[in-house]
Design a protein around this motif. Structure first.
Motif, PDB file in Angstrom:
ATOM      1  N   LYS A 192       0.833  -1.211   0.000  1.00 23.47           N
ATOM      2  CA  LYS A 192       0.000   0.000   0.000  1.00 23.47           C
ATOM      3  C   LYS A 192       0.866   1.258   0.000  1.00 23.47           C
ATOM      4  CE  LYS A 192      -3.836  -2.412   0.367  1.00 23.47           C
ATOM      5  NZ  LYS A 192      -4.575  -2.797   1.554  1.00 23.47           N
ATOM      6  N   GLY A 193       0.365   2.263  -0.657  1.00 25.11           N
ATOM      7  CA  GLY A 193       1.056   3.549  -0.650  1.00 25.11           C
ATOM      8  C   GLY A 193       2.017   3.754  -1.796  1.00 25.11           C
ATOM      9  N   ARG A 194       2.228   2.727  -2.598  1.00 27.05           N
ATOM     10  CA  ARG A 194       3.094   2.908  -3.764  1.00 27.05           C
ATOM     11  C   ARG A 194       2.658   1.953  -4.879  1.00 27.05           C
ATOM     12  NH1 ARG A 194       8.788   0.425  -1.462  1.00 27.05           N
ATOM     13  NH2 ARG A 194       9.491   0.820  -3.564  1.00 27.05           N
ATOM     14  N   TYR A 195       3.014   2.329  -6.072  1.00 30.17           N
ATOM     15  CA  TYR A 195       2.705   1.453  -7.200  1.00 30.17           C
ATOM     16  C   TYR A 195       3.595   0.217  -7.140  1.00 30.17           C
ATOM     17  CZ  TYR A 195      -0.540   4.272  -9.852  1.00 30.17           C
ATOM     18  OH  TYR A 195      -1.658   4.923 -10.270  1.00 30.17           O
ATOM     19  N   SER A 196       3.036  -0.929  -7.473  1.00 28.97           N
ATOM     20  CA  SER A 196       3.856  -2.130  -7.483  1.00 28.97           C
ATOM     21  C   SER A 196       3.650  -2.908  -8.779  1.00 28.97           C
ATOM     22  CB  SER A 196       3.560  -2.993  -6.262  1.00 28.97           C
ATOM     23  OG  SER A 196       2.180  -3.099  -6.062  1.00 28.97           O
TER      24      SER A 196
ATOM     25  N   ASP B  87      -2.089  -0.387  -8.040  1.00 28.76           N
ATOM     26  CA  ASP B  87      -2.001   1.011  -7.615  1.00 28.76           C
ATOM     27  C   ASP B  87      -1.721   1.118  -6.107  1.00 28.76           C
ATOM     28  OD1 ASP B  87      -4.329   0.879  -6.150  1.00 28.76           O
ATOM     29  OD2 ASP B  87      -5.572   1.887  -7.615  1.00 28.76           O
ATOM     30  N   PRO B  88      -1.491   2.330  -5.585  1.00 29.17           N
ATOM     31  CA  PRO B  88      -1.120   2.465  -4.161  1.00 29.17           C
ATOM     32  C   PRO B  88      -2.188   1.976  -3.192  1.00 29.17           C
ATOM     33  CG  PRO B  88      -0.500   4.429  -5.346  1.00 29.17           C
ATOM     34  CD  PRO B  88      -1.321   3.613  -6.295  1.00 29.17           C
ATOM     35  N   GLU B  89      -3.395   1.737  -3.670  1.00 32.26           N
ATOM     36  CA  GLU B  89      -4.407   1.181  -2.779  1.00 32.26           C
ATOM     37  C   GLU B  89      -4.517  -0.330  -2.914  1.00 32.26           C
ATOM     38  OE1 GLU B  89      -7.895   3.478  -3.550  1.00 32.26           O
ATOM     39  OE2 GLU B  89      -7.063   5.205  -2.503  1.00 32.26           O
ATOM     40  N   GLY B  90      -3.605  -0.904  -3.680  1.00 35.44           N
ATOM     41  CA  GLY B  90      -3.598  -2.352  -3.841  1.00 35.44           C
ATOM     42  C   GLY B  90      -4.587  -2.851  -4.882  1.00 35.44           C
ATOM     43  N   ASP B  91      -5.130  -1.938  -5.685  1.00 34.72           N
ATOM     44  CA  ASP B  91      -6.075  -2.345  -6.720  1.00 34.72           C
ATOM     45  C   ASP B  91      -5.353  -2.569  -8.041  1.00 34.72           C
ATOM     46  OD1 ASP B  91      -8.566  -2.337  -5.352  1.00 34.72           O
ATOM     47  OD2 ASP B  91      -8.443  -0.157  -5.271  1.00 34.72           O
ATOM     48  N   PHE B  92      -5.862  -3.541  -8.777  1.00 34.15           N
ATOM     49  CA  PHE B  92      -5.279  -3.874 -10.067  1.00 34.15           C
ATOM     50  C   PHE B  92      -5.492  -2.741 -11.064  1.00 34.15           C
ATOM     51  CE2 PHE B  92      -6.388  -5.656 -14.295  1.00 34.15           C
ATOM     52  CZ  PHE B  92      -5.130  -6.078 -14.666  1.00 34.15           C
TER      53      PHE B  92
ATOM     54  N   HIS C 183      -0.214   5.541 -16.119  1.00 36.13           N
ATOM     55  CA  HIS C 183      -1.130   5.294 -15.000  1.00 36.13           C
ATOM     56  C   HIS C 183      -0.699   6.060 -13.754  1.00 36.13           C
ATOM     57  CE1 HIS C 183      -3.793   2.468 -16.831  1.00 36.13           C
ATOM     58  NE2 HIS C 183      -2.789   1.770 -17.303  1.00 36.13           N
ATOM     59  N   VAL C 184       0.618   6.098 -13.514  1.00 33.63           N
ATOM     60  CA  VAL C 184       1.108   6.808 -12.327  1.00 33.63           C
ATOM     61  C   VAL C 184       0.746   8.288 -12.432  1.00 33.63           C
ATOM     62  CG1 VAL C 184       3.164   7.460 -11.017  1.00 33.63           C
ATOM     63  CG2 VAL C 184       2.972   5.156 -11.925  1.00 33.63           C
ATOM     64  N   GLY C 185       0.861   8.850 -13.637  1.00 30.13           N
ATOM     65  CA  GLY C 185       0.547  10.261 -13.842  1.00 30.13           C
ATOM     66  C   GLY C 185      -0.909  10.586 -13.590  1.00 30.13           C
ATOM     67  N   ASP C 186      -1.792   9.592 -13.762  1.00 34.31           N
ATOM     68  CA  ASP C 186      -3.223   9.802 -13.536  1.00 34.31           C
ATOM     69  C   ASP C 186      -3.580   9.796 -12.061  1.00 34.31           C
ATOM     70  OD1 ASP C 186      -3.980  10.105 -16.073  1.00 34.31           O
ATOM     71  OD2 ASP C 186      -4.634   8.040 -16.410  1.00 34.31           O
ATOM     72  N   TRP C 187      -2.663   9.295 -11.240  1.00 30.53           N
ATOM     73  CA  TRP C 187      -3.021   9.075  -9.830  1.00 30.53           C
ATOM     74  C   TRP C 187      -3.337  10.386  -9.119  1.00 30.53           C
ATOM     75  CZ3 TRP C 187      -4.839   5.502  -6.985  1.00 30.53           C
ATOM     76  CH2 TRP C 187      -4.719   5.555  -5.595  1.00 30.53           C
ATOM     77  N   LYS C 188      -4.468  10.402  -8.404  1.00 26.22           N
ATOM     78  CA  LYS C 188      -4.901  11.528  -7.565  1.00 26.22           C
ATOM     79  C   LYS C 188      -4.974  12.832  -8.354  1.00 26.22           C
ATOM     80  CE  LYS C 188      -5.595   9.646  -3.570  1.00 26.22           C
ATOM     81  NZ  LYS C 188      -4.695   9.267  -2.507  1.00 26.22           N
ATOM     82  N   ARG C 189      -5.363  12.727  -9.612  1.00 26.16           N
ATOM     83  CA  ARG C 189      -5.489  13.952 -10.380  1.00 26.16           C
ATOM     84  C   ARG C 189      -6.927  14.272 -10.639  1.00 26.16           C
ATOM     85  NH1 ARG C 189      -1.309  14.596 -15.288  1.00 26.16           N
ATOM     86  NH2 ARG C 189       0.494  14.794 -13.957  1.00 26.16           N
TER      87      ARG C 189
END
Lengths: 120, 330
Positions: free
Chosen positions: B176-180, B299-304, B324-330
């Motif tokens: 959680k908290g980071r992309y994996s 994603d950082p919430e553990g979702d696919f 995808h990372v760029g879309d996060w929390k935007r």
């Protein structure tokens, strides 16, 4: 070649890790295995052998040295896997050629795994 | 009441000008035909109906007192009409300061529209259009992010607890908290896994070097790096020590995870990974494991988020991840 023929039964026994399990072949061991495999398959190509399992006697006669080197450098499961994959790839290419001859259009993207030594 | 209802507006108007005007206006006026018609139009438009409350108190008094004489209520009605018309039209016109009849006519022709009204109409319209467009695009973005939460998409991933290559427990909470980037494989893999892991190493470096990652607004510096996971499908042979030795050849960041056969089966099911490890293998037995080969971006919430297949080069795969990372929390 002397190295290949020295241990025809398989690659040197794997190192045992600290928790008792055998360590998987490392990068150099894999490279050696792939090299031996490519040499063996080149020999099979020269002798027009596709299925080295089905035509075991013919392959054994024509490419005995390369076969021994292959088996010496790769685990037996890998040897079987590569041999089967060679047949599979041959059939796949034949099917593709047949389809192309029938006028099928090629779509972008790769079908199946790449050939031995081929980089994606 | 009765008389009023049978008098047409025009008649009443003529009435008021020809006969009752002298009662209400200080000097007699002979209106032009055009003014008359414009006034009558206005009158017609404004629903001519006279109700008792429009009479003056004096008239009401008169009509009740002199009920027997029919003349009185009729005259009183005329007076009331004239007062209304005069008060509304002439009074208003004089207050607004119309200088000529033409000016007044143009005022009536244009109706209630003016430059100010037009400006107000256009600006409020523009504001509404802007607001609706903004709301629409906001809802669209919300819909997409909701869709990624598992509605209408395969729910991939889930809780797990495995052992990392240092034999320490590792659970999904640490993702959680980071992309994996999750990859399933096994260390005795003949050719595909090593190739894929080499690709993974290039992807990790490309992604971590990108400004998209360093611009992530997180206090945790670890969150600005992608978390690469290698989960074995061959727990019998891939002990933590074996994984440590194996993965050190590819990338220092990759965390290798192993567990019991049941644990591995469970996580493979959660990630929809097909694998075929023989359950009971003898020690030292040589075998291969069939498995699906995909990189799973979580994603950082553990979702696919997306599965990245073999067809992509590391460069393209890194682009996909960074998108995808760029879309996060935007």
């Amino acid at each position: 070649m002397g190295f290949f023929s020295s241990s025809p039964t398989g690659p040197p026994a794997p190192k045992i890790s600290t928790d008792g399990a055998p360590i998987a072949p490392d990068r150099s061991q894999r490279a050696m295995c792939w090299e031996a495999r490519d040499a063996y398959f080149a020999c099979l190509d020269k002798n027009n052998i596709v299925d080295s399992i089905g035509e075991k006697d013919k392959a054994g006669k024509a490419c005995s040295a390369e076969g021994k080197g292959f088996e010496a450098n790769c685990a037996s499961s890998w040897v079987t896997y590569f041999k089967k994959r060679r047949v599979m790839e041959y059939q796949r290419n034949k099917t593709l050629e047949k389809l192309k001859a029938e006028g099928a259009q090629e779509m972008p993207g790769q079908i199946g795994p790449p050939g031995p030594g081929q980089r994606p | 009441m009765f008389i009023d209802s049978i008098i047409s507006p025009q008649l009443r108007l003529l009435d008021s000008f020809s006969t009752t005007a002298p009662y209400t206006m200080s000097k007699p006026i002979l209106p032009s035909r055009t003014l008359l018609s414009s006034l009558s139009q206005n009158l017609r438009a404004s629903k001519p109906s006279i109700k008792p409350q429009f009479f003056s108190a004096k008239c009401q008094q008169l009509s009740t007192r002199a009920n027997s004489r029919m003349v009185e209520p009729a005259r009183c009605l005329r007076e009331a009409n004239a007062a209304r018309i005069g008060g509304r039209n002439w009074g208003a016109a004089q207050k607004r300061g119309y200088k000529t009849v033409q000016e007044q006519r143009s005022r009536y022709r244009s109706g209630p529209f003016s430059a100010l009204a037009g400006l107000l109409f256009l600006s409020s319209g523009a504001a509404l259009i802007f607001y609706f467009r903004y709301e629409k695009s906001r809802m669209e973005r919300k819909r997409i992010s909701e869709a990624a939460k598992g509605v209408g998409r395969p729910k991939v991933g889930g809780p797990f607890t495995l052992l990392d290559q240092d034999a320490k427990p590792f659970s999904d909470e640490q993702m959680k908290g980071r992309y994996s980037l999750v990859y399933f494989g096994f260390s005795h893999c003949p050719d595909i896994c090593p190739e894929e892991l080499d690709k993974m190493a290039v992807m990790i470096d490309l992604v971590n070097a990108s400004p998209v990652m360093s611009n992530l607004s997180s206090e945790n510096p670890e969150a600005k790096k992608i978390l690469p996971l290698f989960i074995t499908c061959d727990p019998a042979r891939d002990t933590p020590a074996v994984l440590k030795e194996y993965l050190s050849e590819f990338h220092k960041d990759i965390i290798g995870l192993t567990g019991t056969w049941e644990q591995i089966k469970d996580i493979c099911k959660k990630y929809r990974v097909y694998f075929s490890t023989p359950e009971n293998v003898k020690k030292g037995q040589d075998y291969l494991v069939d498995h699906s080969i995909y990189f799973y971006l979580m994603d950082p919430e553990g979702d696919f988020v997306e599965a990245i297949g073999r067809q992509h080069s590391p460069e393209v795969a890194a682009q996909v991840i960074l998108g995808h990372v760029g879309d996060w929390k935007r």
